[in-house]
Scaffold this motif. Sequence first.
Motif, PDB file in Angstrom:
ATOM      1  N   VAL A   1     134.696  87.540  34.115  1.00  0.00           N
ATOM      2  CA  VAL A   1     134.334  86.892  35.380  1.00  0.00           C
ATOM      3  C   VAL A   1     135.401  87.281  36.403  1.00  0.00           C
ATOM      4  N   PRO A   2     135.004  87.905  37.521  1.00  0.00           N
ATOM      5  CA  PRO A   2     136.011  88.370  38.485  1.00  0.00           C
ATOM      6  C   PRO A   2     136.531  87.243  39.371  1.00  0.00           C
ATOM      7  N   VAL A   3     137.811  87.282  39.639  1.00  0.00           N
ATOM      8  CA  VAL A   3     138.444  86.398  40.606  1.00  0.00           C
ATOM      9  C   VAL A   3     139.497  87.206  41.355  1.00  0.00           C
ATOM     10  N   GLY A   4     140.076  86.600  42.369  1.00  0.00           N
ATOM     11  CA  GLY A   4     141.119  87.280  43.125  1.00  0.00           C
ATOM     12  C   GLY A   4     140.590  87.903  44.407  1.00  0.00           C
ATOM     13  N   TYR A   5     141.166  89.049  44.770  1.00  0.00           N
ATOM     14  CA  TYR A   5     140.837  89.700  46.033  1.00  0.00           C
ATOM     15  C   TYR A   5     140.439  91.148  45.768  1.00  0.00           C
ATOM     16  N   GLY A   6     139.266  91.533  46.272  1.00  0.00           N
ATOM     17  CA  GLY A   6     138.837  92.917  46.220  1.00  0.00           C
ATOM     18  C   GLY A   6     138.382  93.418  44.873  1.00  0.00           C
ATOM     19  N   SER A   7     137.974  92.537  43.973  1.00  0.00           N
ATOM     20  CA  SER A   7     137.558  92.980  42.645  1.00  0.00           C
ATOM     21  C   SER A   7     136.371  93.930  42.718  1.00  0.00           C
ATOM     22  N   ALA A   8     136.402  94.957  41.869  1.00  0.00           N
ATOM     23  CA  ALA A   8     135.287  95.907  41.797  1.00  0.00           C
ATOM     24  C   ALA A   8     134.043  95.277  41.191  1.00  0.00           C
ATOM     25  N   LEU A   9     134.164  94.071  40.622  1.00  0.00           N
ATOM     26  CA  LEU A   9     133.030  93.387  40.016  1.00  0.00           C
ATOM     27  C   LEU A   9     132.348  92.409  40.971  1.00  0.00           C
ATOM     28  N   PHE A  10     132.895  92.213  42.161  1.00  0.00           N
ATOM     29  CA  PHE A  10     132.331  91.241  43.089  1.00  0.00           C
ATOM     30  C   PHE A  10     130.947  91.676  43.585  1.00  0.00           C
ATOM     31  N   ASN A  11     130.217  90.691  44.094  1.00  0.00           N
ATOM     32  CA  ASN A  11     128.845  90.903  44.556  1.00  0.00           C
ATOM     33  C   ASN A  11     128.841  91.128  46.073  1.00  0.00           C
ATOM     34  N   ASN A  12     128.491  92.335  46.493  1.00  0.00           N
ATOM     35  CA  ASN A  12     128.355  92.660  47.919  1.00  0.00           C
ATOM     36  C   ASN A  12     126.911  92.993  48.291  1.00  0.00           C
ATOM     37  N   SER A  13     125.963  92.630  47.427  1.00  0.00           N
ATOM     38  CA  SER A  13     124.577  93.068  47.624  1.00  0.00           C
ATOM     39  C   SER A  13     123.945  92.509  48.889  1.00  0.00           C
ATOM     40  N   GLY A  14     124.438  91.371  49.383  1.00  0.00           N
ATOM     41  CA  GLY A  14     123.832  90.774  50.571  1.00  0.00           C
ATOM     42  C   GLY A  14     124.593  90.989  51.852  1.00  0.00           C
ATOM     43  N   CYS A  15     125.580  91.889  51.843  1.00  0.00           N
ATOM     44  CA  CYS A  15     126.413  92.063  53.033  1.00  0.00           C
ATOM     45  C   CYS A  15     125.658  92.655  54.223  1.00  0.00           C
ATOM     46  N   ALA A  16     124.547  93.337  53.960  1.00  0.00           N
ATOM     47  CA  ALA A  16     123.777  93.937  55.046  1.00  0.00           C
ATOM     48  C   ALA A  16     122.638  93.048  55.514  1.00  0.00           C
ATOM     49  N   ALA A  17     122.513  91.848  54.916  1.00  0.00           N
ATOM     50  CA  ALA A  17     121.419  90.952  55.274  1.00  0.00           C
ATOM     51  C   ALA A  17     121.915  89.823  56.160  1.00  0.00           C
ATOM     52  N   GLU A  18     121.139  89.493  57.193  1.00  0.00           N
ATOM     53  CA  GLU A  18     121.487  88.378  58.069  1.00  0.00           C
ATOM     54  C   GLU A  18     120.863  87.099  57.516  1.00  0.00           C
ATOM     55  N   VAL A  19     121.678  86.054  57.377  1.00  0.00           N
ATOM     56  CA  VAL A  19     121.192  84.767  56.878  1.00  0.00           C
ATOM     57  C   VAL A  19     121.469  83.703  57.927  1.00  0.00           C
ATOM     58  N   PHE A  20     120.724  82.624  57.848  1.00  0.00           N
ATOM     59  CA  PHE A  20     120.912  81.523  58.785  1.00  0.00           C
ATOM     60  C   PHE A  20     122.291  80.916  58.586  1.00  0.00           C
ATOM     61  N   PRO A  21     123.045  80.659  59.655  1.00  0.00           N
ATOM     62  CA  PRO A  21     124.405  80.125  59.503  1.00  0.00           C
ATOM     63  C   PRO A  21     124.426  78.852  58.677  1.00  0.00           C
ATOM     64  N   GLY A  22     125.253  78.851  57.651  1.00  0.00           N
ATOM     65  CA  GLY A  22     125.404  77.676  56.811  1.00  0.00           C
ATOM     66  C   GLY A  22     124.365  77.544  55.727  1.00  0.00           C
ATOM     67  N   GLY A  23     123.369  78.422  55.712  1.00  0.00           N
ATOM     68  CA  GLY A  23     122.306  78.321  54.717  1.00  0.00           C
ATOM     69  C   GLY A  23     122.684  78.982  53.414  1.00  0.00           C
ATOM     70  N   PRO A  24     121.791  78.924  52.413  1.00  0.00           N
ATOM     71  CA  PRO A  24     122.064  79.571  51.135  1.00  0.00           C
ATOM     72  C   PRO A  24     122.338  81.062  51.317  1.00  0.00           C
TER      73      PRO A  24
END
Length: 255
Positions: free
Chosen positions: A148-171
Amino acid sequence: MKATYDPGWGHYEVVGILSNFRNRVYPCGALSLALPAGCATATSVTGAFNDSRVGGGAGATARFPLFAKKLDLAAHVQGGDGIGRFSSAQLADVTARPDGTLAPIHSYAWLGSLEGHPNPKLDVYAYFGGEYAARAAYTFTNAAGNPVPVGYGSALFNNSGCAAEVFPGGPGAPGNSGTTCTGDIHHIIEGTLGFWHKFYNGPKGRVQWGLQYSYLTKYGWSGNNFNSATGVAGPSLRPHAVDNMVFTSFRYYLP
């Protein structure tokens, strides 16, 4: 701590930075790990302790007047551990290890500038700089035997939604449970061009206006959306953002 030196040509500075960090750690936390000995529940305060870390770094700046003070050249560099907040981008100072203790993050910053003064009424300038934060990645093993990744900049972190706009504060919004964009910053670079025109400078004060263009780009650390429940990773994704900015300003200075 800062020391300056003015030998008659140029201006020079060196700076030392010391940062202290303190965290309260609760070993009987809910990390999907076997509870340490003496922990009755995952929310017990048994064995809680203070964790203190010291970070620090150094920097240097030099400024040179050229061509009878018609052009000023300056350079600045800075680097160390746990000193991200001392630069313009305010990068992270520390992160946490799986046991809750703090880990200072390596960071570096640099800036170069040119300021021209072709005549008393006109100043032109160009700045170019960047900041970088190093990986400080850790893992712990969950009940399924997967990291399970923790810390800063882990290669295992999930960035799959970084290009998607979501409603502020929403899931899925950063900072909420279910986020799909960790987006820890790798580096930020900005270039700026601009001028100031002092069209009146007299006994009634000074009136000037300016125009500035800035280009900013930000890159995150790549993450492969590792699923700690199944042990399966997705494609490696690296967030990237660009911003173009134009500013105008009118100013009046009292005499």
